[in-house]
Every structure is written in structure tokens, then in C-alpha cells.
Design a protein around this motif. Sequence first.
Motif, PDB file in Angstrom:
ATOM      1  N   ASP A 151       0.736  -1.265  -0.045  1.00 53.73           N
ATOM      2  CA  ASP A 151       0.048  -0.076   0.128  1.00 53.73           C
ATOM      3  C   ASP A 151       0.833   1.242  -0.043  1.00 53.73           C
ATOM      4  O   ASP A 151       0.715   2.306  -0.659  1.00 53.73           O
ATOM      5  CB  ASP A 151      -1.098  -0.093   1.247  1.00 53.73           C
ATOM      6  CG  ASP A 151      -1.971  -1.159   1.034  1.00 53.73           C
ATOM      7  OD1 ASP A 151      -2.247  -1.750   0.056  1.00 53.73           O
ATOM      8  OD2 ASP A 151      -2.649  -1.410   2.335  1.00 53.73           O
TER       9      ASP A 151
ATOM     10  N   ASP B 154      -8.317  -9.958  -2.076  1.00 48.80           N
ATOM     11  CA  ASP B 154      -9.195 -10.078  -0.934  1.00 48.80           C
ATOM     12  C   ASP B 154     -10.074  -8.991  -1.321  1.00 48.80           C
ATOM     13  O   ASP B 154     -10.261  -8.630  -2.325  1.00 48.80           O
ATOM     14  CB  ASP B 154      -8.284  -9.786   0.396  1.00 48.80           C
ATOM     15  CG  ASP B 154      -7.811  -8.615   0.174  1.00 48.80           C
ATOM     16  OD1 ASP B 154      -7.826  -7.811  -0.662  1.00 48.80           O
ATOM     17  OD2 ASP B 154      -6.847  -8.217   1.262  1.00 48.80           O
TER      18      ASP B 154
ATOM     19  N   ARG C 100     -10.897  -6.256  -0.125  1.00 43.48           N
ATOM     20  CA  ARG C 100     -10.557  -5.001  -0.004  1.00 43.48           C
ATOM     21  C   ARG C 100      -9.790  -4.681  -1.388  1.00 43.48           C
ATOM     22  O   ARG C 100     -10.120  -3.528  -2.156  1.00 43.48           O
ATOM     23  CB  ARG C 100      -9.492  -4.519   1.048  1.00 43.48           C
ATOM     24  CG  ARG C 100      -8.937  -3.199   0.827  1.00 43.48           C
ATOM     25  CD  ARG C 100      -7.975  -2.842   2.178  1.00 43.48           C
ATOM     26  NE  ARG C 100      -6.881  -3.582   1.999  1.00 43.48           N
ATOM     27  CZ  ARG C 100      -5.827  -3.401   1.273  1.00 43.48           C
ATOM     28  NH1 ARG C 100      -5.804  -2.439   0.652  1.00 43.48           N
ATOM     29  NH2 ARG C 100      -4.649  -4.327   1.488  1.00 43.48           N
ATOM     30  N   GLN C 101      -8.771  -5.566  -2.162  1.00 47.65           N
ATOM     31  CA  GLN C 101      -8.204  -5.527  -3.198  1.00 47.65           C
ATOM     32  C   GLN C 101      -9.219  -5.328  -4.397  1.00 47.65           C
ATOM     33  O   GLN C 101      -9.232  -4.631  -5.184  1.00 47.65           O
ATOM     34  CB  GLN C 101      -7.187  -6.105  -3.319  1.00 47.65           C
ATOM     35  CG  GLN C 101      -6.078  -6.048  -2.460  1.00 47.65           C
ATOM     36  CD  GLN C 101      -5.248  -7.360  -2.389  1.00 47.65           C
ATOM     37  OE1 GLN C 101      -5.293  -8.375  -2.936  1.00 47.65           O
ATOM     38  NE2 GLN C 101      -3.805  -7.017  -1.991  1.00 47.65           N
TER      39      GLN C 101
ATOM     40  N   ARG D  23     -12.479  -4.330  -4.044  1.00 47.41           N
ATOM     41  CA  ARG D  23     -13.098  -3.157  -4.026  1.00 47.41           C
ATOM     42  C   ARG D  23     -12.524  -2.072  -4.543  1.00 47.41           C
ATOM     43  O   ARG D  23     -12.774  -1.165  -5.663  1.00 47.41           O
ATOM     44  CB  ARG D  23     -13.586  -2.573  -2.696  1.00 47.41           C
ATOM     45  CG  ARG D  23     -14.556  -1.537  -2.615  1.00 47.41           C
ATOM     46  CD  ARG D  23     -15.234  -1.381  -1.238  1.00 47.41           C
ATOM     47  NE  ARG D  23     -14.023  -1.426  -0.242  1.00 47.41           N
ATOM     48  CZ  ARG D  23     -14.069  -2.479   0.620  1.00 47.41           C
ATOM     49  NH1 ARG D  23     -14.430  -3.629   0.571  1.00 47.41           N
ATOM     50  NH2 ARG D  23     -12.990  -2.226   1.523  1.00 47.41           N
TER      51      ARG D  23
END
Length: 737
Positions: free
Chosen positions: A154, A216, A218-219, A221
Amino acid sequence: MPFRGKSIRRKIVGLLLVPLLSLTVLWAFATAITGQEAAELLTAAEVSRKIGDPAEDVITALQTERRQALVVLATPRPRPGAAPSRTRTAALTALHGAERATDKARAALRSGADGDVRDDMSPAAADWFAAMERRLDRLPALRYRARAGSVPPDEAVRTYDEAIEAHIDFLTLLGSVRDAGLEQQRRALVGLGSSREALSREDALFAAASAGDGMDARQLRAFSDHIAERTVLYRTNVAVLPVEDQKMFDDYWRGTEARALETAENAVVLAGPGRAARAVDAARWQAAASTVLADLARLDAEANRRHQDRLDPVATWVLTKAALAGVLGLAALVASVVVSWRTGRGLVRDLRQIGRDAHEVSGVRLPAVLRRLAAGEPVDVETEVPRLEHTDDELGQVGRALNTLQRAAVEAAVKQADLRRGVSAVFVNIARRSQLLLHRQLALLDTMERRTDDPDELAALFRLDHLTTRMRRHAEGLVILSGAAPSRQWRRPVRLTDVVRGAVAEVEAYERIELRRLPALAVRGPAVADLTHLLAELLENATVFSPPHSTVQVVGERVPNGFALEIHDRGMGMAPEVLLEANLALAEAPEFELSDTDRLGLFVVSRLARRQDVRVSLQPSPYGGTTAVVLLPAALLGDVPAKPATAPVVPVGPPQPEPRPRPFDHDEDTPVLPRRIRRAGPVPRPADTTTHEAVRDAEDVRARMASLQRGWRRGRAATEQEHEHDSTGTTDERDGR
């Protein structure tokens, strides 16, 4: 006002200077505006050529480096002491290649920004360029940590994203133009670059997920957010582009490569977390994503080229407009200056001509006409003031009005001269008639004096004789004021003492005048009448304005330039300003004004003095009154003529009754004294008279003299008690003192 009281040239210059300055300011403002716009377009084109394209290359290199860095971070690291896998080695090799490409693009960007390019940037673009440099300086440390695997994905993504966003923002500020449509299109092209950046982030995220443990929630999204961001940016910015550019981009997104990418994206999103990275083969995704990114970069470059083609005519027009504004404005300014200068010069020339005409009339022509009229010369108005041709404008109207005024002034002067000549002729006519009657009256009085023996009647006749003599002097004053020659003339010289006594005899209070002894001098015959009249006026003035009990002294002496007579009175004197005014009038002999009737005696004295070149001045008397100094030039004086044996002269005294010749008879060859200057002793008889008759006549005269002495004393007392006084000869002194 700043121009009040200035010349007409300055006022006209001030009147024309305001619009000329305004026009100059407007021309300079318009030229500066259009020139600045043209300079900005040229600067924008130059800056875009030197910095814009290298900045695009840096963005593309950073996008590739970011993808390879995320792939390296996602690839499993080997165990300690174990050799790296082939996949990691290939990823590291690709990362090194991407880093070298980024460094090369950055060097090209710095090379393009050297020199005056930084100075040509706007302040905001220069600030963003500095921020872009600072963010690129973070890359070496990030690269080291990425190869070592010690940086979180990130953080690496955020660092690369900030560097790329700085370059995109710099492109947004770079090369802005004043044309609203072209500026919107330029920003839309930058927005399409941001859309391609969203696709690049999407590709890097999927490549890292494929090389690692998958996506996952989050990724996934974030992946779908990038897809939505790309779609929104594309649709928003394409709508701003020209129709041909819109068609180009729309046709591409409806093509096979774009649809293959969209199919892969949908498959990834629909696969859900954990299975998204396996929903599409990595090689298939890389082929579709890299192809679309390369095609979009090509389309953006082509759209930028078309935008530059559209910008060139605008820049040309702006340059042309700037040149036209400068040249035409300068031409208009020069034309305005020339027209204003010619107009102002014409106005000044016309006004100066009018001023010269007015000055010529007031200072040259009209005084010359008045001098000619005063000299009795004829004056033709048409010759002196010809009718001049003038234009029909306002200045021409002023010129015609001035010409009319000049003619009116000259005509008025001619009429005034005619009136003066008419009045003078009336004066002369009346004076000549009065003199004729007075001469007849004197002859009648002489006959009556000869026939009477009564002392009282004889004294009254003598008083009447004296009044008649004064009336004759006043009548002669009218002749002098009219410019004519007096009727009394002598051909031979007369003693100065007799001239003064003759003047004393024409004064009412002659008994108050004390005449001191004068040297033996004679006055030329032509000047006797004028000098007698002049002295009589001054003597009467002295007696009238001094107390009745005082005396008036007449003294004289020789001076280098002639002979000076001084008349001293003991009156109240004259104020300094009145004395100065009277002396100026005596010295200049001003023109007689009909309205100035209270100064007739002053005009008469000045006329007589000027005609005989005699100088008369008034001074304060040491007795408190006024002293009149009469300077007789040497040209008027001469030796005393030989005296006739029968004509001894005695001092002033009462008139005698014996027969005597006519006074002031200009036809006689011998000088004759005035009536009041009589001889003592017997009157001479013709040659054939006997001695007995002479003795008898002498005894007769002596008997009559005794009776006349008594009558004269009574007559003098009665004369002192009189209050009536003829004011014609002395009212000028009454006013002046």
C-alpha cells in the motif's frame, strides 16, 4: 485650472492632449493585451513541446515501474540461503528495466526544463514542477525497499500514485490558453490521461494479485473502483472533445481489444474475493491490458496532436490580431497626432492672425488715424480699414466681427474728429465775434475815458475797461483751444518787463502782484501774445488761490538754457498726486476734451507752452503755496530794442486818462503795451505842435491826474469788495489745486 492665464497655444495643446493621451493609453492597453495573449500561446506551445511530452513519458514509465514493483512485492521471497525463483528473478529484471526507463524519462524532462523554460511557466505550474521533482526524489529509497521486500504494498502504491498525480496536475496547469473552448479541450485530454492512469492502477493491482496470493475483498473493491473511475473520467472528458475525437475514442471502445478488456474485468469482478485472480489468466490479462493502455496512449497522443493543430490557427489569429492592433492602433495614433497638430496649428494661426489684426488696429492703425485726424489730414475709412475676406466658421465670424469693430472705431474717430473740428470752428467763430465786439467796446471805453472829467465815472470806466481786457483774454483762450492763431500779434521785439506787466494788467487782483526787477531782455514779437496770455493765466491762478491780503511775487533770472520766471503764491498748495497730474498735463499738452470743462486754463497754458517751446512746471512753494516756474528758451529772447524818445516805461499803476494808441494793434510797426500799462508824463504831440500848446496840455494832464488819484483809490477799494469772478480762465486751477 492649470492652463488659466496661459497662451492660446498651450490651451489648445492641453485641449488636444487629453484625447491623444487617452487614445495612446487605449492603444497601448489593446496592444499589450493582444501581445500578452500571443506571447502566452507561443510560450504554451514552446513549454508543451519541451516539457509536456517528456512529462507524458515520465508518467508512462512510472506506471510500468509501479506495476513491476507491485509484482516484485507480491512474488514470494526465497527462504534464507535459498536461490530466488525464476519468477522473482524475472520480476526483478523487469523492475530494473522499468527503473532505468523512468530515470531516462526523468533526465529528458529535466533537460527540457533547463534554460528559460522554467521562467516561462506560470507560478502555479512552477510550484507543481517543484513538487513533482520532490516526489520523484523519493523513488530511490522506495526502489531499494521494494527489491528488499521491506515496504508494504500500500505504501509503494501510494508513493507511485502521488508521483504520477503530480505529473498529471502539472500537465493540467501547463500550456493553458485564454480561448475557453480550446482550454476545455486541453483539460479534457488531460482528463483522458487520468482515465488511462485509472486503467494502469487496475492493471498493476491485478498483476500483483496474480503474482501473489490473489485478491481479498479490499483489493477487489479497489479494483472495481478503478474501473468505475476510468469509466467516469472517460465519459466526462470525451464529451468535451470535438466530434471527430469523440468518434475516434468511441470507435476504439467498441472495438475488439477494448471489449476483451471489459470481458476480463467483468470476469474478475464477478469471481469475487479469493477467486478473482484466478478468474482470468495472467497472460491473457496482461495482453489485453497492455494492448489497451498502449492504444489509449496512442489515441491520446493523436488527440493532442489534433488539439495542437486547432491551436495553431488560434495562435496565428492572435498574433495577427496583436500585429493588427499594434500597427493599426499606431497608425490611428499617428493620424490623430497629425490631424490634431494640423488642426491646432490652424487654430493657433487663425487666432494669432486675429490677434495681430486687433493689435494692429488698437496699437498702430487707430492711433495713426487719430494722429492724422488731430493734424487735420483727411482720412478715408475704406482705405484705412478695408473689408477683409474671412471663412464661414466661428473664427471667420470673429474675424468679421473684429473687422466691423475696427471700421466702427475708425468711423467713430473720424466722426469725433469732425465733431471736434466743428466745435473748434464754433469756438473760433464765437471767439472772433467776441473779440471784435470787445475791441469795439475797448475803443468806445477809450473814447468815454477821454471825454469824462468826473473821477468816479472815470474809475468805473477804468474798472469796466479792466473787465473787458480780461474778457478779451478768455475769448482768446477759446481760439487757442480751437488750435487757431490768436489775433494779437507783434512784429518787433517787446521788453520782457513790459510783457510781464501786460500779463499783470489782465489779472483782476493785479494790485496784489509784486514784480521784482527783471534784466533788460526782449521777447520776440510772434511770441509776445502767447507769453502774455500764458503768464496771465498763471498769475490769475496764483491770486485766486491765495489769501486776499497776501501778495504774489514774480521774480526771474537767467539760466543756462534761457530765462526762468517764478510765480510764488501763499495759498494752501496742492496735493502731491494732484500736482503730479497737473505737471504731466503741462508737459504733454493733452488733447482737449469737451467734457473736461473745469480744466480750460490748464489746457490753454499747455497749448501755449507747447507752441512756443516753453516749459511750465508747478512746485511746492517755500511759503506753503505753489510756485509756477516758466522756463523761456533762449530762442525766444533777444536784446532790448532801442526805446523811442517819447516812450519811457513806468511801473504798474492806475490807468491814466490821456490819449494813447490802440492796444495790441498787429498792423503797427512799433511794439505797443497793453491798456493797463500806461506812460507817465505828457503824451507826445505831432511835430508841428507849438510849445505853448504842449505846456497847456501838460498842465491839463496834471490837474486831471490829481482828481484821478482820488477816484482810483475809491475804485480799487470797490474792486476788492467785489465777489463776482469770471471762472473761465481759472477754473482749471480751482480743480487742480
